[in-house]
Design a protein around this motif. Structure first.
Motif, PDB file in Angstrom:
ATOM      1  N   TYR A  28       0.813  -1.221   0.000  1.00  0.00           N
ATOM      2  CA  TYR A  28       0.000   0.000   0.000  1.00  0.00           C
ATOM      3  C   TYR A  28       0.846   1.271   0.000  1.00  0.00           C
ATOM      4  CZ  TYR A  28      -4.605  -2.097   0.417  1.00  0.00           C
ATOM      5  OH  TYR A  28      -5.755  -2.777   0.157  1.00  0.00           O
ATOM      6  N   ALA A  29       1.900   1.307   0.795  1.00  0.00           N
ATOM      7  CA  ALA A  29       2.727   2.517   0.859  1.00  0.00           C
ATOM      8  C   ALA A  29       3.392   2.789  -0.482  1.00  0.00           C
ATOM      9  CB  ALA A  29       3.779   2.380   1.951  1.00  0.00           C
ATOM     10  N   LEU A  30       3.937   1.761  -1.099  1.00  0.00           N
ATOM     11  CA  LEU A  30       4.573   1.935  -2.407  1.00  0.00           C
ATOM     12  C   LEU A  30       3.568   2.341  -3.467  1.00  0.00           C
ATOM     13  CD1 LEU A  30       6.981  -1.139  -2.488  1.00  0.00           C
ATOM     14  CD2 LEU A  30       7.606   1.263  -2.313  1.00  0.00           C
ATOM     15  N   LEU A  31       2.406   1.696  -3.441  1.00  0.00           N
ATOM     16  CA  LEU A  31       1.378   1.992  -4.433  1.00  0.00           C
ATOM     17  C   LEU A  31       0.862   3.421  -4.297  1.00  0.00           C
ATOM     18  CD1 LEU A  31      -0.426   1.063  -6.716  1.00  0.00           C
ATOM     19  CD2 LEU A  31      -1.967   0.091  -5.033  1.00  0.00           C
ATOM     20  N   LEU A  32       0.600   3.846  -3.080  1.00  0.00           N
ATOM     21  CA  LEU A  32       0.125   5.216  -2.868  1.00  0.00           C
ATOM     22  C   LEU A  32       1.188   6.248  -3.234  1.00  0.00           C
ATOM     23  CD1 LEU A  32      -1.904   4.853   0.438  1.00  0.00           C
ATOM     24  CD2 LEU A  32      -2.770   5.190  -1.879  1.00  0.00           C
ATOM     25  N   ALA A  33       2.447   5.951  -2.941  1.00  0.00           N
ATOM     26  CA  ALA A  33       3.520   6.876  -3.288  1.00  0.00           C
ATOM     27  C   ALA A  33       3.661   6.997  -4.810  1.00  0.00           C
ATOM     28  CB  ALA A  33       4.828   6.409  -2.669  1.00  0.00           C
ATOM     29  N   ALA A  34       3.635   5.877  -5.506  1.00  0.00           N
ATOM     30  CA  ALA A  34       3.779   5.908  -6.966  1.00  0.00           C
ATOM     31  C   ALA A  34       2.583   6.583  -7.622  1.00  0.00           C
ATOM     32  CB  ALA A  34       3.950   4.491  -7.495  1.00  0.00           C
TER      33      ALA A  34
END
Length: 59
Positions: free
Chosen positions: A8-14
């Protein structure tokens, strides 16, 4: 849950970075910003693909 919690953190950041790039593209009216936005969207979709949880598999 559609994605693994770790992603989730990577997806939201990207996705957020792609959105900011599209805002910059609208602001500066420059095709390199549009190209960067599309590339970052593909990166976000790739991250979503990697961290997805298939149906029937407990997360």
């Amino acid at each position: 849950m559609m994605f693994a919690r770790e992603g989730y953190a990577l997806l939201l950041a990207a996705a957020g970075l792609a959105a900011l790039t599209f805002v910059a593209a609208l602001r500066f009216r420059s095709w390199p910003w549009w190209l960067a936005g599309y590339v970052l969207t593909l990166v976000a979709l790739s991250i979503a693909w990697v961290y997805r949880t298939p149906a029937g598999v407990p997360s």
